[in-house]
Design a protein around this motif. Structure first.
Motif, PDB file in Angstrom:
ATOM      1  N   ASP A 142      24.273  45.152  24.208  1.00 40.29           N
ATOM      2  CA  ASP A 142      25.460  44.301  24.152  1.00 40.29           C
ATOM      3  C   ASP A 142      25.611  43.614  25.506  1.00 40.29           C
ATOM      4  O   ASP A 142      25.645  44.302  26.540  1.00 40.29           O
ATOM      5  N   CYS A 143      25.716  42.304  25.511  1.00 39.86           N
ATOM      6  CA  CYS A 143      25.797  41.558  26.766  1.00 39.86           C
ATOM      7  C   CYS A 143      27.129  40.822  26.866  1.00 39.86           C
ATOM      8  O   CYS A 143      27.650  40.298  25.877  1.00 39.86           O
ATOM      9  N   VAL A 144      27.659  40.797  28.071  1.00 41.76           N
ATOM     10  CA  VAL A 144      28.894  40.081  28.390  1.00 41.76           C
ATOM     11  C   VAL A 144      28.538  39.020  29.421  1.00 41.76           C
ATOM     12  O   VAL A 144      27.971  39.344  30.468  1.00 41.76           O
ATOM     13  N   ASN A 145      28.864  37.774  29.143  1.00 50.33           N
ATOM     14  CA  ASN A 145      28.436  36.705  30.048  1.00 50.33           C
ATOM     15  C   ASN A 145      29.631  35.951  30.638  1.00 50.33           C
ATOM     16  O   ASN A 145      30.762  36.044  30.147  1.00 50.33           O
ATOM     17  N   PHE A 146      29.318  35.194  31.670  1.00 52.96           N
ATOM     18  CA  PHE A 146      30.294  34.395  32.415  1.00 52.96           C
ATOM     19  C   PHE A 146      30.070  32.916  32.118  1.00 52.96           C
ATOM     20  O   PHE A 146      28.927  32.464  32.021  1.00 52.96           O
ATOM     21  N   ARG A 147      31.176  32.169  31.969  1.00 53.18           N
ATOM     22  CA  ARG A 147      31.102  30.725  31.778  1.00 53.18           C
ATOM     23  C   ARG A 147      31.826  30.027  32.923  1.00 53.18           C
ATOM     24  O   ARG A 147      32.950  30.379  33.266  1.00 53.18           O
ATOM     25  N   TYR A 148      31.178  29.039  33.540  1.00 54.27           N
ATOM     26  CA  TYR A 148      31.783  28.297  34.641  1.00 54.27           C
ATOM     27  C   TYR A 148      32.943  27.441  34.127  1.00 54.27           C
ATOM     28  O   TYR A 148      32.783  26.661  33.185  1.00 54.27           O
ATOM     29  N   GLN A 149      34.092  27.556  34.762  1.00 50.02           N
ATOM     30  CA  GLN A 149      35.238  26.736  34.376  1.00 50.02           C
ATOM     31  C   GLN A 149      34.984  25.264  34.660  1.00 50.02           C
ATOM     32  O   GLN A 149      35.434  24.385  33.921  1.00 50.02           O
ATOM     33  N   SER A 150      34.276  24.983  35.749  1.00 42.35           N
ATOM     34  CA  SER A 150      34.080  23.598  36.164  1.00 42.35           C
ATOM     35  C   SER A 150      33.182  22.820  35.220  1.00 42.35           C
ATOM     36  O   SER A 150      33.404  21.637  34.960  1.00 42.35           O
ATOM     37  N   SER A 151      32.143  23.468  34.681  1.00 40.27           N
ATOM     38  CA  SER A 151      31.165  22.764  33.847  1.00 40.27           C
ATOM     39  C   SER A 151      31.154  23.223  32.389  1.00 40.27           C
ATOM     40  O   SER A 151      30.618  22.528  31.520  1.00 40.27           O
ATOM     41  N   GLY A 152      31.713  24.405  32.122  1.00 42.33           N
ATOM     42  CA  GLY A 152      31.651  24.948  30.778  1.00 42.33           C
ATOM     43  C   GLY A 152      30.308  25.562  30.429  1.00 42.33           C
ATOM     44  O   GLY A 152      30.105  26.027  29.299  1.00 42.33           O
ATOM     45  N   GLN A 153      29.388  25.619  31.401  1.00 41.61           N
ATOM     46  CA  GLN A 153      28.055  26.153  31.156  1.00 41.61           C
ATOM     47  C   GLN A 153      28.042  27.674  31.307  1.00 41.61           C
ATOM     48  O   GLN A 153      28.717  28.227  32.175  1.00 41.61           O
ATOM     49  N   ALA A 154      27.258  28.320  30.470  1.00 44.32           N
ATOM     50  CA  ALA A 154      27.106  29.773  30.575  1.00 44.32           C
ATOM     51  C   ALA A 154      26.164  30.112  31.719  1.00 44.32           C
ATOM     52  O   ALA A 154      25.229  29.357  32.029  1.00 44.32           O
ATOM     53  N   LEU A 155      26.421  31.240  32.355  1.00 46.72           N
ATOM     54  CA  LEU A 155      25.574  31.700  33.452  1.00 46.72           C
ATOM     55  C   LEU A 155      24.192  32.076  32.923  1.00 46.72           C
ATOM     56  O   LEU A 155      24.064  32.794  31.927  1.00 46.72           O
TER      57      LEU A 155
ATOM     58  N   GLY B 241      33.285  49.708  29.270  1.00 44.02           N
ATOM     59  CA  GLY B 241      32.229  50.092  28.338  1.00 44.02           C
ATOM     60  C   GLY B 241      31.766  48.975  27.438  1.00 44.02           C
ATOM     61  O   GLY B 241      31.145  49.229  26.396  1.00 44.02           O
ATOM     62  N   GLY B 242      32.039  47.714  27.834  1.00 42.93           N
ATOM     63  CA  GLY B 242      31.735  46.581  26.971  1.00 42.93           C
ATOM     64  C   GLY B 242      30.291  46.169  26.902  1.00 42.93           C
ATOM     65  O   GLY B 242      29.938  45.314  26.094  1.00 42.93           O
ATOM     66  N   GLY B 243      29.431  46.696  27.761  1.00 42.04           N
ATOM     67  CA  GLY B 243      28.017  46.339  27.695  1.00 42.04           C
ATOM     68  C   GLY B 243      27.416  46.097  29.049  1.00 42.04           C
ATOM     69  O   GLY B 243      27.838  46.687  30.053  1.00 42.04           O
ATOM     70  N   VAL B 244      26.433  45.193  29.088  1.00 45.89           N
ATOM     71  CA  VAL B 244      25.706  44.846  30.307  1.00 45.89           C
ATOM     72  C   VAL B 244      26.102  43.437  30.715  1.00 45.89           C
ATOM     73  O   VAL B 244      26.255  42.542  29.873  1.00 45.89           O
ATOM     74  N   GLY B 245      26.264  43.228  32.014  1.00 50.00           N
ATOM     75  CA  GLY B 245      26.591  41.895  32.509  1.00 50.00           C
ATOM     76  C   GLY B 245      26.107  41.706  33.931  1.00 50.00           C
ATOM     77  O   GLY B 245      25.700  42.661  34.599  1.00 50.00           O
TER      78      GLY B 245
ATOM     79  N   SER C  84      28.702  50.317  32.492  1.00 50.09           N
ATOM     80  CA  SER C  84      29.466  51.537  32.760  1.00 50.09           C
ATOM     81  C   SER C  84      28.631  52.765  32.432  1.00 50.09           C
ATOM     82  O   SER C  84      27.721  52.716  31.591  1.00 50.09           O
ATOM     83  N   PRO C  85      28.917  53.900  33.070  1.00 47.84           N
ATOM     84  CA  PRO C  85      28.211  55.140  32.725  1.00 47.84           C
ATOM     85  C   PRO C  85      28.350  55.494  31.242  1.00 47.84           C
ATOM     86  O   PRO C  85      27.388  55.955  30.619  1.00 47.84           O
ATOM     87  N   ALA C  86      29.531  55.273  30.661  1.00 49.13           N
ATOM     88  CA  ALA C  86      29.739  55.612  29.247  1.00 49.13           C
ATOM     89  C   ALA C  86      28.858  54.754  28.348  1.00 49.13           C
ATOM     90  O   ALA C  86      28.273  55.255  27.370  1.00 49.13           O
ATOM     91  N   TYR C  87      28.750  53.475  28.671  1.00 49.62           N
ATOM     92  CA  TYR C  87      27.902  52.596  27.856  1.00 49.62           C
ATOM     93  C   TYR C  87      26.440  53.028  27.964  1.00 49.62           C
ATOM     94  O   TYR C  87      25.720  53.088  26.955  1.00 49.62           O
ATOM     95  N   LEU C  88      25.976  53.313  29.181  1.00 55.42           N
ATOM     96  CA  LEU C  88      24.575  53.699  29.363  1.00 55.42           C
ATOM     97  C   LEU C  88      24.266  55.022  28.680  1.00 55.42           C
ATOM     98  O   LEU C  88      23.163  55.215  28.151  1.00 55.42           O
TER      99      LEU C  88
END
Length: 308
Positions: free
Chosen positions: A190-203, A237-241, A170-174
């Protein structure tokens, strides 16, 4: 053969193919108890035990495996009869089953489908959205949209658009934390990541650095199993993703997100439409595939917005 027997065979075949009454019920549009009772009545009529049941799964008995193979042939022939009748008419009508990943369905398909309905008012679209890899043949799906080149000798496929991903914040975070200039800088963010529901693995985050594509797994402060949740967190404003460009585009358009590290972004794969050979002549499928051309133009407008 009675109607009840046919109902039992359909319930048994779907349950055997999908491994549970719940999955079969989802495909057939009935309750799991209705599927279970149909199978039990079929077993009683045949005098055979078709499943070995546990609390978590179903497994076929030897007699069940033999009946399953025969029943699959019966249902496929019935489906071919239905598709031949559908192909004989020229106007799209009746039921069209479409499967897609949740974010593609929410951001690209659902907003466009009202136009499709106005064009083909006699069609009922059954849109099924999940991260589950559906079996088009077993579940009677007319068209599926998936990410990637997925070869299946039973299916016809067509590429729709690149599936590109990029980093966003977000502009505010940057303003608060500064603009990262290189993927190596992410260690300080600060990083925000995604986890696959099918495998439970992080992106794993892909970046093109020089001639190589490098994948990194950042240390996140938050991890979510829904792409929209990641984008919403970043916009707050949670970070980078990392996000697919088609999903982030609406946030970029309204100024809630800014693409970053664009020079390192990669085309991760492609979005592909698949449909069974038996649907080749279906006017419903032909109409929907033609409609997809308008939803996935080249170049993709979401990529043009983000990369220029």
């Amino acid at each position: 053969m009675s109607l009840d027997s046919l109902t039992g065979i359909v319930a048994f075949t779907r349950s055997a193919s999908l491994g549970s009454y719940t999955a079969a019920a989802r495909v057939l549009g009935v309750s799991p108890s209705a599927v279970s009772k149909s199978v039990q009545r079929l077993e009683q009529r045949l005098g055979l035990r078709l499943f070995t049941r546990t609390t978590r799964s179903l497994s076929l008995t030897p007699e069940g495996r033999d009946l399953h193979e025969r029943a699959l042939r019966l249902l496929r022939e019935a489906e071919e009869i239905e598709q031949a009748a559908v192909a004989a008419r020229s106007e799209p009508a009746g039921l069209l089953k479409v499967a897609a990943p949740l974010p593609i369905g929410v951001h690209l398909l659902a907003p466009a489908l009202p136009r499709f309905q106005r064009r083909y008012p006699k069609l009922l679209v059954d849109l099924r959205l999940s991260d589950r890899m559906v079996d088009l043949i077993e579940e009677g799906i007319d068209v599926a949209i998936r990410v990637g080149n997925l070869a299946d000798s039973r299916l016809i496929s067509r590429q729709l658009a690149p599936h590109r991903v990029c980093a966003f914040a977000s502009p505010a975070y940057l303003e608060r934390r500064g603009m990262p200039k290189h993927p190596d800088d992410l260690i300080h963010h600060d990083c925000v990541n995604f986890r696959y529901q099918s495998s439970g693995q992080a992106l794993r985050w892909p970046f093109r650095i020089g001639e190589r594509v490098v994948e990194i797994t950042p240390e996140p402060w938050m991890i979510l199993d829904a792409s929209d949740g990641v984008a919403a967190t970043l916009a707050a404003g949670g970070g980078v993703g990392i996000s697919p460009t088609y999903l982030a585009a609406s946030h970029v358009e309204r100024g809630a997100l800014v693409p970053i590290l664009r020079e390192f972004a990669v085309e991760r794969s492609v979005m592909t439409a698949l449909w069974p050979e038996s649907r080749r002549g279906s006017p419903n499928v032909k109409a929907f595939l033609a409609f997809l051309d308008g939803i996935f133009p080249s170049p993709a407008p979401w990529d043009t917005l983000i990369f220029g």
